[in-house]
Structure formats: C-alpha cells, structure tokens
Motif scaffolding. Structure first.
Motif, PDB file in Angstrom:
ATOM      1  N   ASN A 276       0.853  -1.178   0.000  1.00  0.00           N
ATOM      2  CA  ASN A 276       0.000   0.000   0.000  1.00  0.00           C
ATOM      3  C   ASN A 276       0.893   1.233   0.000  1.00  0.00           C
ATOM      4  O   ASN A 276       2.102   1.151   0.193  1.00  0.00           O
ATOM      5  CB  ASN A 276      -0.910  -0.014   1.230  1.00  0.00           C
ATOM      6  CG  ASN A 276      -2.202   0.751   0.989  1.00  0.00           C
ATOM      7  OD1 ASN A 276      -2.351   1.465  -0.005  1.00  0.00           O
ATOM      8  ND2 ASN A 276      -3.147   0.618   1.898  1.00  0.00           N
ATOM      9  N   ALA A 277       0.279   2.389  -0.226  1.00  0.00           N
ATOM     10  CA  ALA A 277       1.045   3.630  -0.283  1.00  0.00           C
ATOM     11  C   ALA A 277       1.858   3.828   0.991  1.00  0.00           C
ATOM     12  O   ALA A 277       1.353   3.650   2.099  1.00  0.00           O
ATOM     13  CB  ALA A 277       0.104   4.811  -0.485  1.00  0.00           C
ATOM     14  N   GLY A 278       3.136   4.155   0.822  1.00  0.00           N
ATOM     15  CA  GLY A 278       4.016   4.378   1.962  1.00  0.00           C
ATOM     16  C   GLY A 278       4.800   3.157   2.393  1.00  0.00           C
ATOM     17  O   GLY A 278       5.764   3.280   3.162  1.00  0.00           O
ATOM     18  N   ASP A 279       4.407   1.974   1.914  1.00  0.00           N
ATOM     19  CA  ASP A 279       5.174   0.768   2.241  1.00  0.00           C
ATOM     20  C   ASP A 279       6.522   0.795   1.522  1.00  0.00           C
ATOM     21  O   ASP A 279       6.672   1.418   0.459  1.00  0.00           O
ATOM     22  CB  ASP A 279       4.415  -0.495   1.840  1.00  0.00           C
ATOM     23  CG  ASP A 279       3.186  -0.745   2.704  1.00  0.00           C
ATOM     24  OD1 ASP A 279       3.079  -0.113   3.766  1.00  0.00           O
ATOM     25  OD2 ASP A 279       2.345  -1.572   2.301  1.00  0.00           O
ATOM     26  N   SER A 280       7.490   0.107   2.091  1.00  0.00           N
ATOM     27  CA  SER A 280       8.774  -0.054   1.414  1.00  0.00           C
ATOM     28  C   SER A 280       9.284  -1.461   1.655  1.00  0.00           C
ATOM     29  O   SER A 280       8.969  -2.089   2.675  1.00  0.00           O
ATOM     30  CB  SER A 280       9.802   0.973   1.899  1.00  0.00           C
ATOM     31  OG  SER A 280      10.091   0.779   3.270  1.00  0.00           O
ATOM     32  N   GLU A 281      10.059  -1.948   0.687  1.00  0.00           N
ATOM     33  CA  GLU A 281      10.640  -3.285   0.780  1.00  0.00           C
ATOM     34  C   GLU A 281      12.147  -3.161   0.616  1.00  0.00           C
ATOM     35  O   GLU A 281      12.624  -2.626  -0.385  1.00  0.00           O
ATOM     36  CB  GLU A 281      10.060  -4.186  -0.304  1.00  0.00           C
ATOM     37  CG  GLU A 281      10.675  -5.583  -0.349  1.00  0.00           C
ATOM     38  CD  GLU A 281      10.091  -6.445  -1.452  1.00  0.00           C
ATOM     39  OE1 GLU A 281       8.870  -6.707  -1.412  1.00  0.00           O
ATOM     40  OE2 GLU A 281      10.855  -6.828  -2.366  1.00  0.00           O
ATOM     41  N   THR A 282      12.889  -3.635   1.618  1.00  0.00           N
ATOM     42  CA  THR A 282      14.350  -3.635   1.547  1.00  0.00           C
ATOM     43  C   THR A 282      14.835  -5.069   1.400  1.00  0.00           C
ATOM     44  O   THR A 282      14.622  -5.897   2.283  1.00  0.00           O
ATOM     45  CB  THR A 282      14.966  -2.988   2.798  1.00  0.00           C
ATOM     46  OG1 THR A 282      14.526  -1.632   2.898  1.00  0.00           O
ATOM     47  CG2 THR A 282      16.484  -3.016   2.728  1.00  0.00           C
ATOM     48  N   ASP A 283      15.454  -5.349   0.253  1.00  0.00           N
ATOM     49  CA  ASP A 283      15.980  -6.676  -0.044  1.00  0.00           C
ATOM     50  C   ASP A 283      17.483  -6.689   0.206  1.00  0.00           C
ATOM     51  O   ASP A 283      18.200  -5.787  -0.238  1.00  0.00           O
ATOM     52  CB  ASP A 283      15.743  -7.056  -1.504  1.00  0.00           C
ATOM     53  CG  ASP A 283      14.265  -7.152  -1.845  1.00  0.00           C
ATOM     54  OD1 ASP A 283      13.438  -6.888  -0.961  1.00  0.00           O
ATOM     55  OD2 ASP A 283      13.946  -7.475  -3.001  1.00  0.00           O
ATOM     56  N   ILE A 284      17.965  -7.709   0.896  1.00  0.00           N
ATOM     57  CA  ILE A 284      19.398  -7.860   1.154  1.00  0.00           C
ATOM     58  C   ILE A 284      19.908  -9.077   0.385  1.00  0.00           C
ATOM     59  O   ILE A 284      19.393 -10.186   0.543  1.00  0.00           O
ATOM     60  CB  ILE A 284      19.687  -8.042   2.657  1.00  0.00           C
ATOM     61  CG1 ILE A 284      19.159  -6.850   3.453  1.00  0.00           C
ATOM     62  CG2 ILE A 284      21.188  -8.214   2.889  1.00  0.00           C
ATOM     63  CD1 ILE A 284      19.254  -7.030   4.958  1.00  0.00           C
ATOM     64  N   VAL A 285      20.911  -8.855  -0.465  1.00  0.00           N
ATOM     65  CA  VAL A 285      21.523  -9.961  -1.196  1.00  0.00           C
ATOM     66  C   VAL A 285      22.886 -10.258  -0.571  1.00  0.00           C
ATOM     67  O   VAL A 285      23.614  -9.349  -0.158  1.00  0.00           O
ATOM     68  CB  VAL A 285      21.669  -9.639  -2.698  1.00  0.00           C
ATOM     69  CG1 VAL A 285      22.693  -8.555  -2.945  1.00  0.00           C
ATOM     70  CG2 VAL A 285      21.999 -10.899  -3.487  1.00  0.00           C
ATOM     71  N   THR A 286      23.209 -11.545  -0.481  1.00  0.00           N
ATOM     72  CA  THR A 286      24.480 -11.979   0.089  1.00  0.00           C
ATOM     73  C   THR A 286      25.197 -12.876  -0.913  1.00  0.00           C
ATOM     74  O   THR A 286      24.612 -13.856  -1.407  1.00  0.00           O
ATOM     75  CB  THR A 286      24.273 -12.736   1.409  1.00  0.00           C
ATOM     76  OG1 THR A 286      23.615 -11.883   2.346  1.00  0.00           O
ATOM     77  CG2 THR A 286      25.607 -13.188   1.993  1.00  0.00           C
ATOM     78  N   ALA A 287      26.438 -12.499  -1.228  1.00  0.00           N
ATOM     79  CA  ALA A 287      27.291 -13.325  -2.086  1.00  0.00           C
ATOM     80  C   ALA A 287      28.323 -14.022  -1.211  1.00  0.00           C
ATOM     81  O   ALA A 287      28.968 -13.383  -0.366  1.00  0.00           O
ATOM     82  CB  ALA A 287      27.974 -12.464  -3.139  1.00  0.00           C
ATOM     83  N   SER A 288      28.475 -15.335  -1.404  1.00  0.00           N
ATOM     84  CA  SER A 288      29.420 -16.106  -0.593  1.00  0.00           C
ATOM     85  C   SER A 288      30.239 -17.030  -1.478  1.00  0.00           C
ATOM     86  O   SER A 288      29.766 -17.499  -2.521  1.00  0.00           O
ATOM     87  CB  SER A 288      28.676 -16.948   0.453  1.00  0.00           C
ATOM     88  OG  SER A 288      27.899 -16.126   1.298  1.00  0.00           O
ATOM     89  N   GLY A 289      31.478 -17.272  -1.052  1.00  0.00           N
ATOM     90  CA  GLY A 289      32.328 -18.183  -1.809  1.00  0.00           C
ATOM     91  C   GLY A 289      33.656 -18.397  -1.125  1.00  0.00           C
ATOM     92  O   GLY A 289      33.794 -18.205   0.092  1.00  0.00           O
TER      93      GLY A 289
END
Length: 246
Positions: free
Chosen positions: A90-103
């Motif tokens: 809905n208006a005002g919502d936010s989504e923060t995605d965290i990506v992790t690279a491992s090796g």
C-alpha cells in the motif's frame, strides 16, 4: 648462507552492490529489476569462486533472471546479473531486499559480502466516476415525478477502497436519506454504489431542468476524490382541450 622468505596467505575480499530499477513503484505494486554486482577485491593472486547468491526476500538467486552460480571472478573483475520480482504494498510501504554473495578463494578461505536495495510504494490518487440518469427524461406539462438514479464507481487502483461521504444535488440538495440513498458508503476498487430518489419536475411547456449530482469522499490514505454528472428532464407541451356544452 641462505635466507628464507615465506609468502603468507591474505584473506580474500569481495564487494557486493545491489540496485533496484525502479526504486519507486505505484501502489499496489509493480515489477522491479534488481541488479547484483560482485567484485573481487582480493590480491592479484587470488581468484574467488562465488558459490552462493541469496536474497533474504526472493531466496536463492541461482536460476532467477540471468543469475547463475558458481562463478569464478578474477582479481579486479566483476560478475553482474539481474532478476525481476514483483514488489507489492500500500502507499508508503517499502521493501528492503538484502543480497548476500558467498564463496572461497583458491586457498579455500571463505568470503562473503552483502548489500541491500530499497523499493518504496508510492501513493496513487483515487478516482471515481459518477453517472446520473433520469426516468423518464420527458414529463407532460405542468410536471410529474421523476426517478433519478445515481451510480458511483471506484476506478482507483486495486489497493484503494474509497469512502463516499457526500452525495449532493444542485437542485434537490443533500441526497442522504432521500429515496434509498445513504452515505457514507465504502466502495471497493472496481465496485459501484447505486441509489435512487424521486422528485417532482414541473414547469411550462419547453422548460427543462438539469440536475447535477456530486459524489465526494476520500481513499484509505485520506486523499480527496470527487466527480459529478447531470441528467436533464424536459417538460413537454400538452395539447389544449376544451369541452363545450350548449
């Protein structure tokens, strides 16, 4: 005599950058393309093999979009891939995605780095359409009752119910309580509210009455919305009649 020099292991290093395009989407959501870049910042002797790319919201990225692991990255080089996902809210919502690279590097030392990208759901102004009809549209002089029907449709995006708190007619006034018209009314997106009231339209032949009804209210974020429509009723001429008695 001799001298011995030992080459010490240096831990590998990577930097991960995640970006979103676009960073803002209209409610109730839209597709966003996320791009992940992993750069090998290790010393020049250390290639790094990235064996895992994971996102805390979208899961294992292997096979999503053009992302594929394992990937061997030479020192100073970068591996880049993208995937598309739907961000909803809905208006005002936010989504923060965290990506992790491992090796690991070529000595088997583990390495990992993370980065995030935030997408915000923007408010979209509500929209309604109002239709007013009259039945009949013509009445004989000097006038007759006419039934007016008002239909209000919520044309907003699927996240926005609309509350209609006012129905007014420029001739017949506040319609709340007239006929079966009642406000407030909550209308879900794509739905309509319909009501009718009856009023006398009177006048001499050729007279017409145009009534304008206005529906007003707000969406669930409090944004105001309003729309109006009119209906015209015409008073028709009636032939005269006399009776003569001798």
């Amino acid at each position: 005599d001799d001298a011995t020099v030992t080459v010490d292991d240096v831990q590998p290093a990577i930097s991960t950058v995640k970006t979103a395009n676009p960073t803002n989407v209209p409610e109730p959501g839209a597709d966003v393309t996320f791009t992940v870049e992993v750069t090998n910042d290790s010393v020049s002797a250390d290639p790094v093999t990235i064996s895992s790319l994971t996102d805390d919201i979208h899961g294992d990225l292997n096979g999503q979009g053009d992302c594929s692991v394992p990937q061997t990255i030479q020192p100073g080089d970068t591996y880049s891939c993208s995937f598309t996902a739907f961000v909803a809210g809905n208006a005002g919502d936010s989504e923060t995605d965290i990506v992790t690279a491992s090796g690991t590097d070529d000595e088997g030392n583990s390495v990992s780095d993370s980065d995030d990208a935030t997408v915000t759901v923007d408010d979209v102004q509500p929209a309604i359409s109002t239709v007013k009809t009259a039945n009949p549209t013509n009445v004989p002089e000097p006038g007759a009752d006419v039934t007016f029907t008002v239909e209000v449709t919520n044309d907003s995006v699927s996240a926005d119910p609309v509350i209609i708190d006012s129905l007014t007619d420029d001739v017949h006034g506040d319609l709340n309580g007239q006929g079966d018209c009642i406000v407030p009314q909550t209308i879900q997106p794509g739905d309509s509210y319909t009501c009718s009231f009856t009023a006398l339209v009177e006048g001499n032949a050729g007279y017409s009455e145009t009534d304008v009804v206005t529906a007003s209210g707000s969406d669930d974020e409090g944004n105001p919305v309003s729309d109006d429509d009119d209906a015209t009723v015409t008073v028709d001429d009636v032939q005269p009649a006399i009776s003569t008695v001798k």
